[in-house]
Design a protein around this motif. Structure first.
Motif, mmCIF file in Angstrom:
data_model
loop_
_atom_site.group_PDB
_atom_site.id
_atom_site.type_symbol
_atom_site.label_atom_id
_atom_site.label_comp_id
_atom_site.label_asym_id
_atom_site.label_seq_id
_atom_site.Cartn_x
_atom_site.Cartn_y
_atom_site.Cartn_z
ATOM 1 N N PHE A 165 20.826 -0.834 51.674
ATOM 2 C CA PHE A 165 20.660 0.944 51.750
ATOM 3 C C PHE A 165 20.082 0.939 53.247
ATOM 4 N N ALA A 166 19.832 0.021 53.997
ATOM 5 C CA ALA A 166 19.267 0.020 55.408
ATOM 6 C C ALA A 166 19.919 1.194 56.127
ATOM 7 N N GLY A 167 19.071 2.033 56.751
ATOM 8 C CA GLY A 167 19.658 3.184 57.460
ATOM 9 C C GLY A 167 19.956 4.477 56.691
ATOM 10 N N LEU A 168 20.215 4.319 55.639
ATOM 11 C CA LEU A 168 20.624 5.532 54.748
ATOM 12 C C LEU A 168 19.403 6.293 54.561
ATOM 13 N N ASP A 169 19.938 7.564 54.458
ATOM 14 C CA ASP A 169 18.811 8.633 53.981
ATOM 15 C C ASP A 169 18.933 8.411 52.401
ATOM 16 N N SER A 170 17.556 8.822 51.761
ATOM 17 C CA SER A 170 17.162 8.534 50.504
ATOM 18 C C SER A 170 18.354 9.206 49.789
ATOM 19 N N ARG A 171 18.874 10.452 49.871
ATOM 20 C CA ARG A 171 19.823 11.056 48.896
ATOM 21 C C ARG A 171 20.923 10.197 48.985
ATOM 22 N N ASP A 172 21.423 9.716 49.967
ATOM 23 C CA ASP A 172 22.514 8.858 50.036
ATOM 24 C C ASP A 172 22.558 7.626 49.615
ATOM 25 N N LYS A 173 21.621 7.091 48.913
ATOM 26 C CA LYS A 173 21.403 5.746 48.440
ATOM 27 C C LYS A 173 21.728 5.931 46.862
ATOM 28 N N ASP A 174 22.710 5.040 46.445
ATOM 29 C CA ASP A 174 23.441 5.211 45.449
ATOM 30 C C ASP A 174 22.949 4.214 44.145
ATOM 31 N N PRO A 175 22.426 4.664 43.138
ATOM 32 C CA PRO A 175 21.795 3.529 42.393
ATOM 33 C C PRO A 175 23.069 2.760 41.482
ATOM 34 N N VAL A 205 15.574 6.533 31.352
ATOM 35 C CA VAL A 205 15.266 6.572 32.848
ATOM 36 C C VAL A 205 14.263 7.315 33.127
ATOM 37 N N ASN A 206 13.570 6.590 34.166
ATOM 38 C CA ASN A 206 12.232 7.421 34.857
ATOM 39 C C ASN A 206 12.551 7.333 36.428
ATOM 40 N N TYR A 207 11.677 8.360 37.063
ATOM 41 C CA TYR A 207 11.654 8.012 38.410
ATOM 42 C C TYR A 207 11.243 6.805 39.073
ATOM 43 N N ASN A 208 10.636 6.062 38.361
ATOM 44 C CA ASN A 208 10.387 4.560 39.045
ATOM 45 C C ASN A 208 11.882 3.866 38.770
ATOM 46 N N THR A 209 12.516 4.037 37.957
ATOM 47 C CA THR A 209 13.837 3.400 38.006
ATOM 48 C C THR A 209 14.638 3.671 39.072
ATOM 49 N N VAL A 210 14.771 5.015 39.555
ATOM 50 C CA VAL A 210 15.017 5.440 40.659
ATOM 51 C C VAL A 210 14.676 4.846 41.997
ATOM 52 N N TRP A 211 13.409 5.094 42.020
ATOM 53 C CA TRP A 211 12.595 4.536 43.299
ATOM 54 C C TRP A 211 13.079 2.841 43.454
ATOM 55 N N SER A 212 12.897 2.313 42.343
ATOM 56 C CA SER A 212 13.530 0.659 42.357
ATOM 57 C C SER A 212 14.954 0.406 42.844
ATOM 58 N N SER A 213 15.786 1.425 42.316
ATOM 59 C CA SER A 213 17.392 1.325 42.475
ATOM 60 C C SER A 213 17.372 1.543 43.934
ATOM 61 N N ILE A 214 16.664 2.259 44.618
ATOM 62 C CA ILE A 214 17.053 2.687 45.949
ATOM 63 C C ILE A 214 16.135 1.896 47.215
ATOM 64 N N PHE A 215 14.938 0.892 46.441
ATOM 65 C CA PHE A 215 14.307 0.350 47.211
ATOM 66 C C PHE A 215 13.304 1.042 47.911
ATOM 67 N N GLU A 216 12.809 2.169 47.395
ATOM 68 C CA GLU A 216 11.832 2.982 48.197
ATOM 69 C C GLU A 216 10.533 3.196 47.303
ATOM 70 N N PRO A 217 9.400 3.275 47.783
ATOM 71 C CA PRO A 217 9.245 3.229 49.174
ATOM 72 C C PRO A 217 8.969 1.858 49.774
ATOM 73 N N VAL A 218 9.208 0.843 48.697
ATOM 74 C CA VAL A 218 9.226 -0.426 49.034
ATOM 75 C C VAL A 218 10.243 -1.295 47.911
ATOM 76 N N SER A 219 10.458 -2.541 48.343
ATOM 77 C CA SER A 219 11.363 -3.163 47.205
ATOM 78 C C SER A 219 10.548 -3.569 46.269
ATOM 79 N N THR A 220 10.801 -3.662 44.960
ATOM 80 C CA THR A 220 9.942 -4.078 43.931
ATOM 81 C C THR A 220 10.022 -5.632 43.666
ATOM 82 N N PHE A 221 10.676 -6.072 44.753
ATOM 83 C CA PHE A 221 10.485 -7.772 44.609
ATOM 84 C C PHE A 221 9.228 -8.047 45.057
#
Length: 445
Positions: free
Chosen positions: A40-50, A78-94
């Motif tokens: 999702f590099a370069g996309l706005d958060s809202r445009d990142k699709d889980p 599903v919690n917000y941390n699932t969303v954050w993980s799925s769009i790799f924000e604020p960092v990648s969970t790896f």
């Protein structure tokens, strides 16, 4: 896997029966792939699709370690941390998994090229590791998401202070959005007997978070008579904060973004409700400048509901968008307690209204085992109720995460894992019948 499900659905399988069930070599799980971190590099958060980043994979069963349990997951959420993980924000969970993997040979299991997500579950214990005495195969459980090592003295007054504190299924692997999960046994709690699997799976993370943030002395220490401003009062976190305020003799001032969400708050028993969309609040003039006139307008609106009083506590989680207003409207000596920043992490506020009025900002993150136990106990007693609004299949987890990402949901959204359909797992029908309208409150919107 079918043998496990058959044992659970039989309702009369013994602990010995579960211990004798053959475990599969692999199971289905919702995962992220490490080689897609930059998708999702370069996309706005809202445009990142889980839906593009979340996969349903067959993954190997992890090795069971001391003090751990393998749990057959009937349902998750599903919690917000699932969303954050799925769009790799604020960092990648790896990055979390890599750091955890360096801790010990046992934690090395978590550092994999895939990440099994999910920080809630309701299910049945299949196996326990060495040193476990409190739980056995066949126990029906829910899990809280605090993972700790407790090898440092720092965490022994409050386990959230453990230097190795992590959120399971977000900062660890083998989470609950799967057919089987690996947890530490000090994450386990008894499943509320009057709830279905999907209902029981939904409160965990948000209920415990709200309890610590609002009720516990580690958070705001709410008392009878307090006025409590609750942002997003019909959402996953806010719906529990609203219930705790009402149950604890406080007055919730519920901030919502639509009339339908206001109706949910009224159904919970709240009377002081601010529809921020209808009122047209805009706390920022532009990207860099807030509008103090809007803070004052909000404060005036609050005092209309409270007989001229300012709020004692602000239940904060939107973050950047609302934080300046939150600090302003809090009474002298009051508390702003924050657990998240869903609208942005870089908060700005006018410090004159903090220091000169002796207000305090308290950071709050999830809950320790005792707080999670107390929060779950209140659910089990029918004092606090699930806020489940919709249930998805495991295959639909990407869509569920997208709906949460775009705030299309109310309360919590559940995910069926091993459970073949909704409505299963109720053991106490009498208690359920007593509270059924409240249990279904978010389902009837």
């Amino acid at each position: 896997m079918q043998e496990i499900l058959d044992a659970i659905l039989s309702n009369d399988a013994t602990s010995e029966d579960f211990a004798a069930v053959k475990l599969p070599e692999s199971y289905r799980a919702v995962t992220l792939h490490k080689d897609e971190e930059q998708m999702f590099a370069g996309l706005d958060s809202r445009d990142k699709d889980p839906r593009k980043s979340l996969h349903l994979d067959e993954v190997p069963l992890p090795e069971l370690g001391p003090g751990e349990a393998l749990v057959a997951v009937m349902a998750s959420s599903v919690n917000y941390n699932t969303v954050w993980s799925s769009i790799f924000e604020p960092v990648s969970t790896f990055g979390f998994l890599e750091r955890y993997g360096r801790l010990s040979p046992l934690t090395k299991r978590h550092d994999l090229p895939y990440h099994v997500l999910g920080s809630d579950l309701a299910g049945v214990v299949l196996r326990t590791g060495a040193g476990v005495n409190a739980w056995k195969p066949g126990d029906e459980v829910v899990a809280h998401c605090l993972s700790v090592e407790l090898e440092s003295p720092d965490g022994h007054n409050d386990t959230m202070m453990d230097p190795e504190q992590r959120i399971w299924g977000f900062e660890t692997n083998f989470g609950g959005l799967a057919q089987i999960a690996l947890v530490k046994t000090n994450q386990l709690l008894p499943k509320p007997k009057h709830l279905t699997w999907e209902e029981a799976a939904s409160p965990g993370l948000v209920n415990s978070t709200a309890y610590r943030q609002l009720v516990s002395q580690n958070g705001a220490g709410m008392k009878q008579g307090d006025n409590v401003l609750i942002w997003g009062a019909s959402g996953g976190l806010g719906s529990y904060a609203t219930q705790y305020a009402l149950a604890g003799g406080a007055t919730p001032i519920c901030v919502v973004s639509s009339e339908s969400k206001a109706e949910i708050c009224r159904a919970m028993g709240a009377e002081a409700i601010i529809d921020r969309s209808a009122e047209g609040y805009k706390f920022w003039k532009d990207e860099n400048n807030q509008d103090p006139r809007e803070w004052k307008r909000l404060g005036s609106k609050i005092r209309e509901f409270t007989g001229g009083e300012d709020v004692d506590i602000v239940f904060e989680h939107p973050g950047r968008e609302t934080f300046g207003a939150s600090v302003y409207v809090t009474r002298k000596g009051g508390t702003i307690v924050t657990c998240a920043s869903t609208s942005g992490y870089m908060h700005q506020y006018d410090n004159r209204y903090l220091w000169m009025s002796l207000k305090r900002i308290v950071g709050s993150h999830f809950a320790n085992y005792r707080e999670a136990f107390e929060a779950n106990r209140l659910v089990a007693k029918g004092k606090i109720h699930p806020t489940l609004s919709k249930v998805y299949s495991l295959e639909e987890t990407g869509q569920a995460a997208l709906d949460v990402h775009h705030n299309k949901h109310q309360g919590k959204v559940g995910v069926l894992c091993l459970a073949p359909e909704e409505g299963m797992g109720v053991r106490d029908h009498e208690l359920r019948a007593k509270h059924l309208p409240a249990i279904n409150r978010f389902r009837n919107i």
